[in-house]
Write a protein that holds these residues in place. Structure first.
Motif, PDB file in Angstrom:
ATOM      1  N   ASP A   1      11.748  -4.964  23.444  1.00 44.46           N
ATOM      2  CA  ASP A   1      11.007  -3.812  23.949  1.00 44.46           C
ATOM      3  C   ASP A   1      11.978  -2.686  24.251  1.00 44.46           C
ATOM      4  OD1 ASP A   1       9.363  -1.972  25.178  1.00 44.46           O
ATOM      5  OD2 ASP A   1       9.005  -3.185  26.974  1.00 44.46           O
ATOM      6  N   LYS A   2      11.889  -1.593  23.520  1.00 43.23           N
ATOM      7  CA  LYS A   2      12.836  -0.481  23.631  1.00 43.23           C
ATOM      8  C   LYS A   2      12.740   0.279  24.946  1.00 43.23           C
ATOM      9  CE  LYS A   2      14.348  -1.181  19.514  1.00 43.23           C
ATOM     10  NZ  LYS A   2      15.347  -2.182  19.447  1.00 43.23           N
ATOM     11  N   GLU A   3      11.639   0.133  25.683  1.00 45.48           N
ATOM     12  CA  GLU A   3      11.477   0.844  26.953  1.00 45.48           C
ATOM     13  C   GLU A   3      12.010   0.050  28.146  1.00 45.48           C
ATOM     14  OE1 GLU A   3      10.490   4.093  27.204  1.00 45.48           O
ATOM     15  OE2 GLU A   3      10.733   3.888  25.046  1.00 45.48           O
TER      16      GLU A   3
ATOM     17  N   LYS B   1      17.850   2.545  29.090  1.00 40.49           N
ATOM     18  CA  LYS B   1      16.789   1.892  28.342  1.00 40.49           C
ATOM     19  C   LYS B   1      17.409   1.235  27.117  1.00 40.49           C
ATOM     20  CE  LYS B   1      12.930   4.725  29.742  1.00 40.49           C
ATOM     21  NZ  LYS B   1      11.815   5.543  29.336  1.00 40.49           N
ATOM     22  N   VAL B   2      16.797   0.174  26.645  1.00 43.19           N
ATOM     23  CA  VAL B   2      17.291  -0.522  25.461  1.00 43.19           C
ATOM     24  C   VAL B   2      17.407   0.456  24.290  1.00 43.19           C
ATOM     25  CG1 VAL B   2      16.720  -2.308  23.760  1.00 43.19           C
ATOM     26  CG2 VAL B   2      16.484  -2.784  26.202  1.00 43.19           C
ATOM     27  N   SER B   3      16.489   1.416  24.200  1.00 38.98           N
ATOM     28  CA  SER B   3      16.509   2.388  23.107  1.00 38.98           C
ATOM     29  C   SER B   3      17.745   3.289  23.139  1.00 38.98           C
ATOM     30  CB  SER B   3      15.250   3.251  23.137  1.00 38.98           C
ATOM     31  OG  SER B   3      15.173   3.961  24.360  1.00 38.98           O
TER      32      SER B   3
END
Length: 186
Positions: A101-103, A119-121
């Protein structure tokens, strides 16, 4: 199962290659290591895992790689090079699994008490390089202070966030305890 060595090699093996053993058993060889190499970590991963790996070096460099870039190999092999360690990039110090999950937010902490929330993104997802001369590409610096080193990583999910952060994310006011009048003896 993913095994990580200090020379930046990763071996991904199927759990089917490992059998259950008794307490007195000597175990089986997981990864073949070169001279002076050591295993620095292991992470469990599913076959169709959408997560990524976050690699941290002792020189504060970070690189994220998709798990799908790391092929499953037989146990007792050397694994594959993710990057070529050197004085500029450093040697692997830690590896973490990043959620798909990028968020999702993660906190990276240092022994000096510095924390980075991302955030992962925000971690650029890079390809694993097959050519040794390109294995050092794609790294970025983690902390501004050159002496600061990463110590730990925490994935923040809804249960880990403080009430104020949950409220800020949802756009509502944080929940507070109702105020009560102090008791008096009369």
């Amino acid at each position: 199962l993913l095994l990580f060595s200090q020379t930046a090699k990763i071996l991904r093996i199927s759990m089917d290659q490992l059998r259950e053993m008794g307490r007195a058993a000597g175990g089986v060889k997981g990864m073949t290591l070169q001279n002076d190499d050591v295993i620095i970590g292991a992470i469990g991963a599913e076959k169709k895992d959408t997560n990524s790996l976050l690699l941290l070096t002792d020189q504060q460099k970070i690189k994220a790689v998709k798990l799908s870039e790391i092929p499953v190999k037989g146990r007792a092999t050397q694994g594959i090079a993710i990057f070529k360690p050197n004085e500029r990039i450093g040697f692997p110090s830690m590896t973490f699994s990043l959620p798909g999950d990028k968020e999702t937010e993660v906190v990276i902490s240092s022994p000096e008490g510095n924390h980075i929330i991302k955030k992962v993104s925000e971690f650029p997802l890079l390809r694993r390089s097959n050519a040794p001369r390109n294995c050092g590409s794609g790294f970025s610096r983690l902390y501004r202070d050159a002496e600061d080193k990463p110590l730990s990583l925490l994935v923040l999910d809804a249960e880990n966030k403080p009430a104020e952060q949950k409220a800020a994310d949802s756009g509502s006011e944080p929940e507070t305890e109702p105020e009560t009048e102090p008791e008096t003896d009369e």
